[in-house]
Scaffold this motif. Structure first.
Motif, mmCIF file in Angstrom:
data_model
loop_
_atom_site.group_PDB
_atom_site.id
_atom_site.type_symbol
_atom_site.label_atom_id
_atom_site.label_comp_id
_atom_site.label_asym_id
_atom_site.label_seq_id
_atom_site.Cartn_x
_atom_site.Cartn_y
_atom_site.Cartn_z
ATOM 1 N N ALA A 173 0.747 -2.100 0.157
ATOM 2 C CA ALA A 173 -0.055 -0.012 -0.013
ATOM 3 C C ALA A 173 0.730 1.798 -0.105
ATOM 4 C CB ALA A 173 -1.110 -0.420 0.770
ATOM 5 N N ALA A 177 -4.333 3.224 0.398
ATOM 6 C CA ALA A 177 -4.776 2.730 2.305
ATOM 7 C C ALA A 177 -4.734 1.015 1.778
ATOM 8 C CB ALA A 177 -5.808 2.751 2.408
ATOM 9 N N THR A 178 -4.495 0.756 3.128
ATOM 10 C CA THR A 178 -4.500 -1.004 2.906
ATOM 11 C C THR A 178 -6.146 -1.762 2.818
ATOM 12 O OG1 THR A 178 -4.525 -0.354 5.442
ATOM 13 C CG2 THR A 178 -2.740 -0.991 4.649
ATOM 14 N N HIS A 179 -7.217 -0.767 3.447
ATOM 15 C CA HIS A 179 -8.275 -0.820 2.507
ATOM 16 C C HIS A 179 -8.203 -1.626 1.477
ATOM 17 C CE1 HIS A 179 -10.347 2.755 1.659
ATOM 18 N NE2 HIS A 179 -9.368 2.651 2.828
ATOM 19 N N VAL A 180 -7.623 -0.369 0.160
ATOM 20 C CA VAL A 180 -7.741 -0.257 -0.860
ATOM 21 C C VAL A 180 -8.009 -2.021 -1.408
ATOM 22 C CG1 VAL A 180 -7.329 0.576 -3.096
ATOM 23 C CG2 VAL A 180 -7.928 1.511 -1.610
ATOM 24 N N ARG A 194 -6.900 -5.083 0.259
ATOM 25 C CA ARG A 194 -8.471 -5.162 1.006
ATOM 26 C C ARG A 194 -9.561 -5.702 0.129
ATOM 27 N NH1 ARG A 194 -6.693 -2.976 5.544
ATOM 28 N NH2 ARG A 194 -5.390 -4.201 6.553
ATOM 29 N N HIS A 195 -9.993 -4.592 -0.370
ATOM 30 C CA HIS A 195 -11.342 -4.254 -1.860
ATOM 31 C C HIS A 195 -11.049 -5.059 -2.732
ATOM 32 C CE1 HIS A 195 -15.137 -3.355 -3.109
ATOM 33 N NE2 HIS A 195 -14.491 -2.461 -4.008
ATOM 34 N N GLU A 247 -8.932 -7.601 -3.151
ATOM 35 C CA GLU A 247 -9.456 -9.034 -3.121
ATOM 36 C C GLU A 247 -10.332 -9.218 -3.202
ATOM 37 O OE1 GLU A 247 -7.067 -12.217 0.569
ATOM 38 O OE2 GLU A 247 -7.023 -9.903 0.531
ATOM 39 N N SER A 248 -11.305 -8.624 -2.318
ATOM 40 C CA SER A 248 -12.495 -9.368 -2.392
ATOM 41 C C SER A 248 -13.636 -8.849 -3.817
ATOM 42 C CB SER A 248 -13.547 -7.994 -1.492
ATOM 43 O OG SER A 248 -14.391 -6.957 -1.498
#
Length: 148
Positions: A15, A21-24, A26-27, A29-30
């Motif tokens: 990231a 951001a790390t949540h990007v 993760r998203h 990946e989802s």
């Protein structure tokens, strides 16, 4: 973007490399855009291919592709599906460029206009008339000339 690291990366390192951001990640990946490996503790581990893939996703987003389109593009390894998707995006970009060029021509006409009242300018009136005629024909307006 920082220089390319050689070793496996954590989610935070990847990231940071791209300023995300790390949540990007993760998203992504989802929705199936990323599939990182896992270490023995279950933490995500990213390699060189993941680094390249994130860069490709960012480039595709810069080109205006949605995440669904990016998924379709990266899933279609070759052939017609990929070409159709890219040809559609090219057509959309060309339409956007034509629209923006027409907008720029109108602004430049206004900037270069020597008339006190822009509405009395023959060049401006021609742009307005052309726009009215193109509205009847639909999208894909061409650029317009400014003042000589």
């Amino acid at each position: 973007m920082k220089s390319t690291p050689a070793a496996a990366l954590s989610i935070g390192e990847l990231a940071e490399h791209y300023g995300l951001a790390t949540h990007v990640l993760r998203h992504w990946e989802s929705v199936g855009l990323l599939a990182p490996g896992r270490d023995t503790a279950g933490r995500r581990v990213y390699g060189q291919q993941d680094l390249l893939r994130v860069g490709a996703i960012l480039c595709a987003k810069d080109a205006g592709l949605s995440l669904a389109e990016i998924h379709a593009l990266t899933s279609a390894r070759a052939g017609a599906p990929r070409r159709v998707l890219l040809a559609d995006r090219r057509a959309a970009l060309q339409a956007d460029i034509a629209r923006l060029q027409a907008q720029l021509a109108l602004v430049e006409c206004g900037l270069d206009c020597p008339h006190e009242d822009l509405l009395t300018c023959p060049n401006f009136q021609a742009i307005v008339e052309r726009r009215a005629g193109e509205q009847d024909r639909g999208p894909g307006r061409a650029g317009t000339p400014g003042h000589s």
